[in-house]
Design a protein around this motif. Structure first.
Motif, PDB file in Angstrom:
ATOM      1  N   SER A 149      -5.795  12.408   0.449  1.00 40.65           N
ATOM      2  CA  SER A 149      -5.540  11.221   0.527  1.00 40.65           C
ATOM      3  C   SER A 149      -4.335  11.555  -0.749  1.00 40.65           C
ATOM      4  O   SER A 149      -4.501  11.484  -1.856  1.00 40.65           O
ATOM      5  N   SER A 150      -3.014  11.693  -0.072  1.00 38.42           N
ATOM      6  CA  SER A 150      -1.884  11.148  -0.723  1.00 38.42           C
ATOM      7  C   SER A 150      -1.843   9.769  -2.146  1.00 38.42           C
ATOM      8  O   SER A 150      -1.119  10.068  -3.075  1.00 38.42           O
ATOM      9  N   ARG A 151      -1.987   8.865  -1.009  1.00 30.83           N
ATOM     10  CA  ARG A 151      -2.469   7.813  -2.326  1.00 30.83           C
ATOM     11  C   ARG A 151      -3.740   7.637  -3.180  1.00 30.83           C
ATOM     12  O   ARG A 151      -3.074   7.348  -4.269  1.00 30.83           O
ATOM     13  N   LYS A 152      -4.522   7.823  -2.954  1.00 30.63           N
ATOM     14  CA  LYS A 152      -6.074   8.169  -3.723  1.00 30.63           C
ATOM     15  C   LYS A 152      -5.382   9.385  -4.938  1.00 30.63           C
ATOM     16  O   LYS A 152      -5.590   8.929  -5.951  1.00 30.63           O
ATOM     17  N   ARG A 153      -4.722  10.139  -4.114  1.00 35.12           N
ATOM     18  CA  ARG A 153      -4.339  11.739  -5.050  1.00 35.12           C
ATOM     19  C   ARG A 153      -2.879  10.409  -6.296  1.00 35.12           C
ATOM     20  O   ARG A 153      -3.072  10.882  -7.325  1.00 35.12           O
TER      21      ARG A 153
ATOM     22  N   SER B 131       0.371  -0.979   0.272  1.00 32.26           N
ATOM     23  CA  SER B 131       0.166  -0.279   0.041  1.00 32.26           C
ATOM     24  C   SER B 131       0.839   1.529  -0.065  1.00 32.26           C
ATOM     25  O   SER B 131       1.310   1.762   1.287  1.00 32.26           O
ATOM     26  N   SER B 132       1.450   2.127  -1.060  1.00 34.02           N
ATOM     27  CA  SER B 132       2.002   2.665  -1.239  1.00 34.02           C
ATOM     28  C   SER B 132       1.523   3.701  -2.576  1.00 34.02           C
ATOM     29  O   SER B 132       0.982   3.799  -3.693  1.00 34.02           O
ATOM     30  N   LYS B 133       1.894   5.064  -2.506  1.00 37.20           N
ATOM     31  CA  LYS B 133       1.696   5.778  -3.461  1.00 37.20           C
ATOM     32  C   LYS B 133       2.491   5.033  -5.043  1.00 37.20           C
ATOM     33  O   LYS B 133       1.499   5.690  -6.060  1.00 37.20           O
TER      34      LYS B 133
END
Length: 154
Positions: free
Chosen positions: A133-137, A85-87
């Motif tokens: 959310s940086s991951r969603k972005r 689970s990472s960007k």
């Protein structure tokens, strides 16, 4: 459900209670005769990670074969366990989702395939969830760039 199907052909989100014929199957677990797989051309190598199962199902149905949901089969699919689970992985998945979305929709002659994918990508990116959310972005940026890549793919 699949964006390659018309909404009128979507099934309920509820799992069928009995074994039955269906319009689409999830690639998380399905069996196919090798002969049928070869006849329909196997996996389309232009798609990776997303929509490849929908594409295969539609080609199977175009070959007058049935898709069957077997209610007694049990499969455990642990969502999201194959990648961290990472960007970086979110961007990677988003990019492939966007590219495959355009490619598959154009391949199956969906109306407004390119424009609806682009509008959807812009809406995703401007969603409040993407803003916080940086991951969603990262996934939304990847999706938009994948859609753009799909738009220019010949």
């Amino acid at each position: 459900r699949s964006n390659l199907l018309n909404r009128s052909d979507w099934m309920s989100r509820a799992v069928p209670k009995e074994t039955c014929l269906v319009n689409i199957l999830s690639g998380a677990a399905f069996f196919i005769k090798k002969e049928t797989f070869n006849i329909v051309g196997g996996w389309d190598k232009n798609m990776f990670l997303y929509h490849e199962d929908d594409d295969l199902c539609l080609r199977i149905k175009q070959n007058s074969e049935d898709l069957m949901f077997v209610s007694t089969a049990t499969v455990q699919h642990i969502r999201g366990a194959s990648t961290p689970s990472s960007k970086k992985s979110a961007y990677f998945k988003g990019w492939h989702m966007g590219k495959s979305r355009v490619y598959a929709a154009v391949k199956h002659k969906k109306e407004y395939a390119r424009s609806s994918a682009l509008i959807g990508a812009i809406m995703q990116l401007s969603s409040p969830i993407s803003l916080v959310s940086s991951r969603k972005r990262a996934k939304s940026w990847g999706y938009l760039k994948g859609v753009i890549s799909g738009l220019i793919y010949k």
